[in-house]
Motif scaffolding. Structure first.
Motif, PDB file in Angstrom:
ATOM      1  N   ALA A  99      45.734  40.062  37.206  1.00 44.45           N
ATOM      2  CA  ALA A  99      45.275  41.145  38.067  1.00 44.45           C
ATOM      3  C   ALA A  99      46.469  41.755  38.792  1.00 44.45           C
ATOM      4  O   ALA A  99      47.448  41.073  39.095  1.00 44.45           O
ATOM      5  N   GLN A 114      51.488  42.078  37.478  1.00 42.37           N
ATOM      6  CA  GLN A 114      50.231  41.349  37.561  1.00 42.37           C
ATOM      7  C   GLN A 114      50.460  39.845  37.670  1.00 42.37           C
ATOM      8  O   GLN A 114      51.440  39.315  37.148  1.00 42.37           O
ATOM      9  N   ASP A 117      44.694  35.921  38.661  1.00 45.47           N
ATOM     10  CA  ASP A 117      43.736  36.414  39.652  1.00 45.47           C
ATOM     11  C   ASP A 117      43.410  35.360  40.709  1.00 45.47           C
ATOM     12  O   ASP A 117      43.314  35.668  41.904  1.00 45.47           O
ATOM     13  N   ASN A 121      44.232  35.625  44.779  1.00 48.99           N
ATOM     14  CA  ASN A 121      43.211  35.533  45.821  1.00 48.99           C
ATOM     15  C   ASN A 121      43.504  34.407  46.800  1.00 48.99           C
ATOM     16  O   ASN A 121      43.268  34.541  48.014  1.00 48.99           O
TER      17      ASN A 121
END
Length: 280
Positions: A99, A114, A117, A121
């Protein structure tokens, strides 16, 4: 097309032993008592360290601490890792997603940069409070030196921290990071930015630890430069370049797939120091 061969440089015992303080900080993040620096041998190894911020709940947020080391003249930011078997399971899943980084935390960053993910987070949960503490300490301790450390998942968070600090702290700040048993964190564009902004970055891999080879490069992941590989106790090399070259002495060729790795190597020892809850 065949990959280029890496060049490797042997590290002397003294050179590798210079990382021991950072290994102990990474170890301390797993241990009860890190909040007030009463965590036993891991804390005693850096006895002059002054914790100024500690957090985490062993659940939603990995344990972390920020403080100042007078003997190293540096601010230290450390993150705890996680169960290596759970991490392996998560990172070998074919659904592992990359991401783009949040431009509110990483100003000016391209959407082509990227990271994993889940790592993104997890980092975001503590990024702002840690950055504020680092800024406060830089002013109160009159230092430009900031070192991020961590093992396993904690190493992944420290790697993201390194770029985060480089983009948010004043020009002239000396940002470094040392990580242990760290999985691949992002894509080649992310690795390239680590190379550019944190040229002293080091990620230390122990023998046949399989965590550093996941997620796979076929999923779009790559390590930055700075690999140090413990081939065996007392036999340590510094590997050149990023994750796009191979050499029999570096982790990418030593552990060509997870079935040839050894998860127990993930816990160390790193120059005689084991890391994890069992090492507290």
């Amino acid at each position: 097309m065949a990959m280029d061969r890496r060049t490797v440089t042997s590290l002397s015992t003294a050179q590798f032993s210079s990382y021991a303080p950072f290994t102990q900080f990474a170890r301390a993040a797993y241990c009860d008592g890190f909040q007030d620096w009463t965590c036993g041998a891991a804390c005693d190894a850096n006895a002059d360290f002054e914790v100024s911020l500690a957090g985490g709940d062993d659940s939603d947020i990995q344990n972390y601490f920020v403080g100042f080391s007078p003997s190293l003249s540096s601010i230290i930011v450390a993150h705890e890792g996680t169960d290596p078997l759970q991490l392996e399971s998560d990172l070998t899943d074919v659904e592992v997603l990359l991401a783009s980084l949040d431009t509110s935390l990483f100003p000016g960053i391209s959407s082509s940069v990227q990271v994993h993910d889940g790592f993104k987070n997890e980092h975001a949960k503590t990024a702002s409070v840690i950055l504020a503490e680092v800024r406060t300490l830089m002013a109160s301790k009159n230092t430009k030196n900031v070192m991020a450390v961590g093992h396993s998942l904690g190493g992944a968070l420290a790697e993201i921290d390194a770029l985060f600090f480089a983009l948010n702290l004043p020009s002239g700040s000396n940002i470094s990071a040392v990580t242990y048993g760290t999985p691949r964190v992002g894509n080649p564009a992310f690795a390239s930015l680590i190379d550019q902004h944190v040229p002293s970055f080091k990620h230390i891999n122990n023998e046949k630890d399989l965590i550093p080879i996941v997620p796979g490069r076929f999923l779009g992941y790559a390590h930055p430069a700075g690999e140090i590989h413990i081939i065996s106790p007392g036999n340590v090399v510094l590997c050149s370049g990023d994750d796009d070259a191979t050499d029999s002495q570096c982790i990418i060729d030593t552990v060509p797939n997870i079935f040839e790795g050894d998860i127990l190597n993930h816990l160390g020892p790193y120059d005689g120091i084991s890391i994890g809850t069992l090492a507290c």
